[in-house]
Write an enzyme that holds these catalytic residues in place. Structure first.
Site, PDB file in Angstrom:
ATOM      1  N   LYS A  97       0.899  -1.202  -0.137  1.00 30.78           N
ATOM      2  CA  LYS A  97       0.085  -0.026  -0.112  1.00 30.78           C
ATOM      3  C   LYS A  97       0.829   1.266  -0.050  1.00 30.78           C
ATOM      4  O   LYS A  97       1.581   1.429   0.838  1.00 30.78           O
ATOM      5  CB  LYS A  97      -0.849  -0.008   1.120  1.00 30.78           C
ATOM      6  CG  LYS A  97      -1.726   1.335   1.549  1.00 30.78           C
ATOM      7  CD  LYS A  97      -3.117   1.225   0.433  1.00 30.78           C
ATOM      8  CE  LYS A  97      -3.606   2.581   0.529  1.00 30.78           C
ATOM      9  NZ  LYS A  97      -4.708   2.688   1.692  1.00 30.78           N
ATOM     10  N   HIS A 134      -3.351   5.211  -2.117  1.00 27.96           N
ATOM     11  CA  HIS A 134      -4.133   6.031  -1.525  1.00 27.96           C
ATOM     12  C   HIS A 134      -4.000   7.074  -2.449  1.00 27.96           C
ATOM     13  O   HIS A 134      -2.799   8.076  -2.163  1.00 27.96           O
ATOM     14  CB  HIS A 134      -3.837   6.416  -0.064  1.00 27.96           C
ATOM     15  CG  HIS A 134      -4.592   7.282   0.479  1.00 27.96           C
ATOM     16  ND1 HIS A 134      -5.578   7.104   1.418  1.00 27.96           N
ATOM     17  CD2 HIS A 134      -5.091   8.733   0.160  1.00 27.96           C
ATOM     18  CE1 HIS A 134      -6.561   8.442   1.697  1.00 27.96           C
ATOM     19  NE2 HIS A 134      -5.884   9.351   1.052  1.00 27.96           N
ATOM     20  N   ASP A 242     -13.217   0.309   2.694  1.00 28.84           N
ATOM     21  CA  ASP A 242     -12.491   1.416   3.433  1.00 28.84           C
ATOM     22  C   ASP A 242     -13.251   1.595   4.823  1.00 28.84           C
ATOM     23  O   ASP A 242     -13.201   2.931   5.200  1.00 28.84           O
ATOM     24  CB  ASP A 242     -12.297   2.659   2.690  1.00 28.84           C
ATOM     25  CG  ASP A 242     -11.353   3.409   3.279  1.00 28.84           C
ATOM     26  OD1 ASP A 242     -10.517   2.883   4.195  1.00 28.84           O
ATOM     27  OD2 ASP A 242     -10.961   4.824   2.957  1.00 28.84           O
TER      28      ASP A 242
END
Ligand code: NCD
Ligand code: ZN
Length: 338
Positions: A97, A134, A242
């Protein structure tokens, strides 16, 4: 009276914050009630960025929820090497991530520029790991941070043509359009809140800290674009909740961290959106198939059963306030089996 009923293949959640310790125990049941498997986000303290942390965290989750399969991700650190990536894959990670430094909760130690991580991205491409991003440019104004990140995703996709990339939790019509036009190696997760709420649900009346998240929920036209992408049948748009719970006391502290606890209402909200758009028959692909296929995982074998019956979202779950707390909803999960 039950007006309708449906049985779906058990869903995957390709973006879930399960937290740690007592918070994990308090919140995870709200996901496992309907979710068989989830990509676990690594932004814990300390972060999930070493093989031993991956193993320990997976063990903690398995102990708390034996009927649930955690898919592990690691947090990309600016100093990480290709060898470390290989060890993280050996520890069972399926994804890494990327948090731009300062973009969201616990992202102060994230990546300032993708130039810092070129070797790491090559290694991830080589090892078949998925890059989850993100996608917000933290130094830009809050409402356009996602839009200004689109060129970064495009650049990564061009430089690493075999790397599978997920642009997480899309919140703008611009990002939806951009992903639709990108190569088949780029996909996106869509959340219940970005497909159902607008900025008015956050700050339109009194301020609701429980609807504050990153990326911030935006305009009706953005919500409509996210919902349209979800029901489109395009396999590169799939479900990632999320769900990101923060304790009530922290949300009310005057320094509210971003994150919406949507797990208790996630399937209800998605079903309502799909029904409103005349696409309930496409919900199973969105929540249970497209994500697994992008991640090249077998489909879940269990089921989740839902019925259309009026109910009220809980005001609070073990000290955590969910999305749409106390609101009337139409679809409800009644059981998960298998
Ligand atoms: C997430 C969290 O609280 O961990 N918050 C959020 O607003 N979505 C982090 C993240 O995914 O951005
Ligand atoms: Zn998240």
């Amino acid at each position: 009276m039950i007006a309708a009923h449906m049985v779906l293949r058990a869903p995957d959640d390709f973006h879930l914050h399960v937290r740690q310790g007592a918070d994990l125990k308090a919140c995870l049941p709200s996901s496992t009630a309907w979710c068989a498997r989830a990509l676990v986000m690594p932004n814990t303290l300390p972060p999930v960025s070493t093989p031993s942390r991956v193993r320990a965290y997976r063990e903690e989750i398995r102990k708390a929820a034996p009927d649930f399969q955690p898919l592990m991700s690691f947090k990309i650190m600016p100093s990480m090497t290709g060898d470390e990536v290989s060890a993280l894959k050996d520890a069972g990670c399926v994804a890494g991530k990327l948090y731009p430094a300062g973009a969201t909760t616990n992202a102060q130690d994230g990546v300032s520029s993708i130039d810092q991580i070129q070797d790491l991205l090559s290694a991830m491409e080589e090892w078949g790991l998925v890059l989850c991003v993100h996608g917000e440019q933290p130094e830009d104004p809050i409402l356009t941070r996602e839009i200004s990140y689109i060129p970064v995703i495009e650049k990564i996709a061009v430089h690493y043509p075999r790397l599978r990339i997920v642009f997480e939790h899309l919140s703008t019509k611009e990002a939806v359009q951009a992903v639709a036009a990108m190569p088949s190696t780029v996909a996106a997760t869509l959340t219940p809140h970005h497909m159902a709420l607008t900025i008015d649900d956050v700050i339109g009346g009194n301020m609701n800290p429980y609807h504050f998240c990153k990326p911030v929920i935006k305009q009706p036209s953005d919500r409509d674009a996210v919902a349209a992408a979800a029901v489109s049948g395009n396999p590169r748009f799939f479900f990632g909740s999320d769900s990101a719970p923060h304790p009530k006391a922290s949300k009310l502290s005057g320094n509210a961290l971003p994150g919406i606890f949507c797990a208790p209402v996630a399937m209800s909200v998605v079903a309502e959106v799909f029904e409103r758009l005349g696409a309930l028959d496409k919900m199973e692909d969105f929540v249970s198939r497209f994500g697994a296929e992008f991640y090249t995982l077998p489909l879940n074998s269990g089921t989740v059963e839902m019925e259309k019956t009026p109910w009220q979202a809980p005001d609070e779950v073990n000290g955590f306030v969910p999305m749409l707390a106390g609101a009337g909803l139409r679809w409800r999960v009644i059981r998960r089996a298998g």
